[in-house]
Scaffold this motif. Structure first.
Motif: not given
Length: 355
Positions: A85-95, A185-200
């Protein structure tokens, strides 16, 4: 390899505890280093991008990444959802349990789901995955492996395996190395997606308007109190020191603010020539005596000082203050003309450094 299971002897001091702690850290670090990144990682990045990059027929407002997990994996999932969520990808947690009791409606067509379970056979999570698969919801499984015995991997669109891991817990019971690896590994995924979005950094600041992060990412021109031509005097080259300080004092009086701790000296074309700090003035007085007041300002200024661009952020000012121990930094436009001065008290007021 997990740390030794011997119980440290309190009577031997803290040495045994320190050695044990190093073993734990090494075990968790090894778990991360052994993660293999393959084609499935690229597929997972694309899956998240496809679901969350914009409107679609299934999600007119754009999809979200829904994250789910149970127990310790669920706690890791909550953190990862916050990172997305904080790096540009809308997200929420579901139990996963709540999903079985009405909250399944939080997942829409057009969303993607990230499911976390190290073993891959958590009953509640596998049941959730089976239902989502029936509805055609794309899923990423963050789990131990993609083998046939992994129920979560069988249902998932893409599996991100962290590999076989020995827990750092001496009894190999408490989730430790496994959750660390899943988090990394989850952080790596989030940051890779953020990089692909060109998140500044500017985008990041929009999501972090408060707190230390938000303040660090504030434009420096919004943080400086002293603006050129308003409450900050620009002194021409050749001006006598006494006249320069008299002008600065008058500007301070007119603005109702204290005089800044430095004067900016400019060339005839208005570009920055140098800076004179109160420290420079004291040094000159000690060196040459009262006659310094009759000298040209050029004689005591620091030429070509360190500056900040008017597009810089507060974090850039903090870096200069900490690295070079400067109390005042000129802020200049692209044409080299000063637009203001930021000083250490401005940064202290933002609580990004100690005053």
């Amino acid at each position: 390899m997990s740390p030794k299971s011997e119980t440290p002897n309190p009577k031997s001091g803290e040495t045994d505890y320190a050695a044990f702690a190093r073993e734990v850290l090494n075990a968790e670090a090894d778990a991360i280093r052994r993660i293999e990144i393959g084609p499935s990682f690229t597929a997972a990045v694309q899956l998240v991008l496809d679901a969350t990059s914009g409107p679609s027929a299934e999600a007119p407002g754009g999809g979200s990444l829904v994250v789910s997990g149970l127990g310790k994996s669920g706690l890791i999932g909550q953190k990862l959802s916050a990172t997305f969520s904080s790096t540009g990808t809308p997200s929420h947690f579901l139990h996963p349990v709540e999903a079985m009791h009405g909250d399944l409606g939080r997942i829409r067509r057009g969303d993607a789901v990230l499911l976390l379970s190290f073993g891959g056979n958590t009953e509640e999570l596998v049941t959730l995955a089976e239902l989502l698969k029936q509805d055609g919801v794309p899923m990423i499984a963050l789990t131990k492996n993609d083998g046939p015995g992994n129920g979560l991997a069988r249902q998932a669109t893409v599996t991100l395996p962290v590999g076989d891991i020995t827990e750092a817990c001496p009894h190999e019971l408490a989730p430790t190395s496994s959750t660390t690896a899943m988090l990394a590994l989850g952080d790596a995924l989030a940051l890779a997606v953020s990089r692909a979005r060109r998140f500044t950094a500017d985008d990041f600041q929009k999501f972090h308007p408060g707190g230390g992060l938000g303040r660090q990412l504030t434009p420096v021109v919004e943080a400086m109190r002293f603006a050129a031509g308003q409450n900050l005097s620009l002194i021409d080259l050749g001006t006598v020191v006494q006249d320069a300080y008299a002008l600065a004092e008058q500007h301070a009086k007119d603005s109702g603010l204290r005089r800044p701790g430095a004067l900016l000296v400019v060339h005839p074309d208005g570009t920055l020539a140098g800076i004179v700090t109160d420290g420079d003035l004291r040094t000159a007085l000690i060196r040459t005596g009262p006659q310094v007041w009759s000298e040209p300002i050029d004689q005591i200024m620091t030429s070509s000082p360190t500056t900040l661009s008017d597009t810089a952020l507060v974090r850039d000012a903090v870096h200069i203050v900490r690295e070079k121990r400067f109390d005042e930094i000129p802020v200049v436009a692209a044409d080299g003309k000063p637009v203001g001065l930021i000083d250490v008290q401005d940064l202290a007021a933002l609580k990004v450094i100690e005053g």
